[in-house]
Design an enzyme around this catalytic site. Structure first.
Site, short mmCIF file in Angstrom:
data_model
loop_
_atom_site.label_atom_id
_atom_site.label_comp_id
_atom_site.label_asym_id
_atom_site.label_seq_id
_atom_site.Cartn_x
_atom_site.Cartn_y
_atom_site.Cartn_z
N CYS A 1 -15.70 -6.37 -0.13
CA CYS A 1 -16.82 -7.31 -0.06
C CYS A 1 -18.11 -6.62 -0.56
O CYS A 1 -18.22 -6.38 -1.75
CB CYS A 1 -16.97 -7.89 1.33
SG CYS A 1 -17.94 -9.43 1.32
N HIS B 1 -12.09 -10.08 2.52
CA HIS B 1 -11.95 -9.13 3.63
C HIS B 1 -10.49 -8.98 4.03
O HIS B 1 -9.99 -9.70 4.91
CB HIS B 1 -12.77 -9.60 4.83
CG HIS B 1 -14.23 -9.48 4.64
ND1 HIS B 1 -14.91 -8.30 4.81
CD2 HIS B 1 -15.15 -10.40 4.27
CE1 HIS B 1 -16.19 -8.49 4.57
NE2 HIS B 1 -16.36 -9.75 4.23
N GLU C 1 -9.32 -6.76 5.80
CA GLU C 1 -9.28 -5.99 7.05
C GLU C 1 -9.48 -6.82 8.31
O GLU C 1 -9.40 -6.28 9.42
CB GLU C 1 -10.32 -4.86 6.98
CG GLU C 1 -11.75 -5.26 7.32
CD GLU C 1 -12.48 -6.02 6.24
OE1 GLU C 1 -13.71 -6.14 6.35
OE2 GLU C 1 -11.84 -6.51 5.28
#
Length: 262
Positions: A108, A198, A200
């Site tokens: 990001c 994202h 994660e």
């Protein structure tokens, strides 16, 4: 904390036990840890060396013996050196990683930093923030990519950004795109990857972001509750797809570390 430029969320894994290649992780703010990516890397025997830059922890001048570099997300802009005075050092590490073919992953804001540091450009999205779970589309070069090659067509990815890359660096190879954001993932050289989304995070983290950013999102015509619901519905697929991608990036780190004797 805002949705202006993007975040990386979840505290994720801390530094692993000694042994195995070490990856330098640049963290820009409190709730911006490596999350699922970090968990999968540690599980694969890779050590994480986090630098909590917003706390005043100094970046190393060079990558030294690190076998990889991860640059996480955050709410500052990729050129906002006044608010984040460590950004010039991050850009220098990005350039060093690319020049030395040390595996790099920008997430990001981190992906925007990669683009900017290498000669691309980033701008505010005129369409407003992109948030929630958004399906991605594969581009032709994705098929042979060692990290993103296994991402299925239409795989969901968590979005939480108001800026985006509008021009890739020279020589960059676009890998994934979306209907509302053209450069969702790209590679530079053989060992540097940048993503706008994202990999994660999951619904728990996104719910925290929505609570913090709700007023700003609603003023931009975006319903944060809908974004959280979309991520929650896609949670299992998100973990499967982006967990596998994290492991694939970790395999690149290991292979190159073995070749370099790191």
């Amino acid at each position: 904390m805002t949705a202006e430029t993007g975040r990386a969320g979840g505290s994720g894994a801390g530094a692993a036990e000694r042994g195995g290649p070490a990856v330098l992780v640049v963290q820009h703010e409190e709730d911006a840890g490596p999350g699922l990516v970090g968990e999968r890397l540690v599980r694969a025997g890779i050590r994480l060396d986090p630098i909590r830059a917003w706390r005043g922890e100094a970046l190393p001048e060079t990558l030294g013996g690190h076998a990889g570099l991860i640059v996480l997300g955050g709410s500052v802009g990729c050129e906002d050196d006044g608010a984040a005075p460590w950004l010039p050092g991050v850009r220098a590490l990005v350039r060093e990683a690319v020049a030395g073919e040390v595996p790099l992953l920008g997430i990001c804001l981190g992906g925007q930093i990669v683009a900017h540091a290498l000669g691309g450009s980033v701008s505010r999205r005129p369409r407003g923030p992109e948030v929630g779970a958004v399906p991605l589309r594969r581009l032709p070069a994705a098929g042979g990519d060692p990290v993103l090659g296994g991402v299925p067509e239409g795989a969901p990815a968590v979005q939480w950004h108001g800026d985006e890359v509008d021009r890739l660096p020279a020589g960059a190879v676009p890998l994934l795109t979306g209907d509302d954001c053209p450069y969702q993932a790209f590679r530079v050289g053989d060992a540097a990857w940048a993503v706008q989304f994202h990999p994660e995070v999951g619904a728990e983290t996104v719910a925290l972001w929505a609570a913090a950013d709700g007023e700003r999102l609603r003023s931009a015509g975006v319903d944060p509750g809908t974004a959280v619901a979309a991520v929650r519905e896609a949670e299992l697929e998100l973990r499967a797809v982006w967990g596998a991608v994290s492991e694939a990036w970790g395999a690149v780190v290991r292979a190159r570390a073995d070749a370099r004797g790191v």
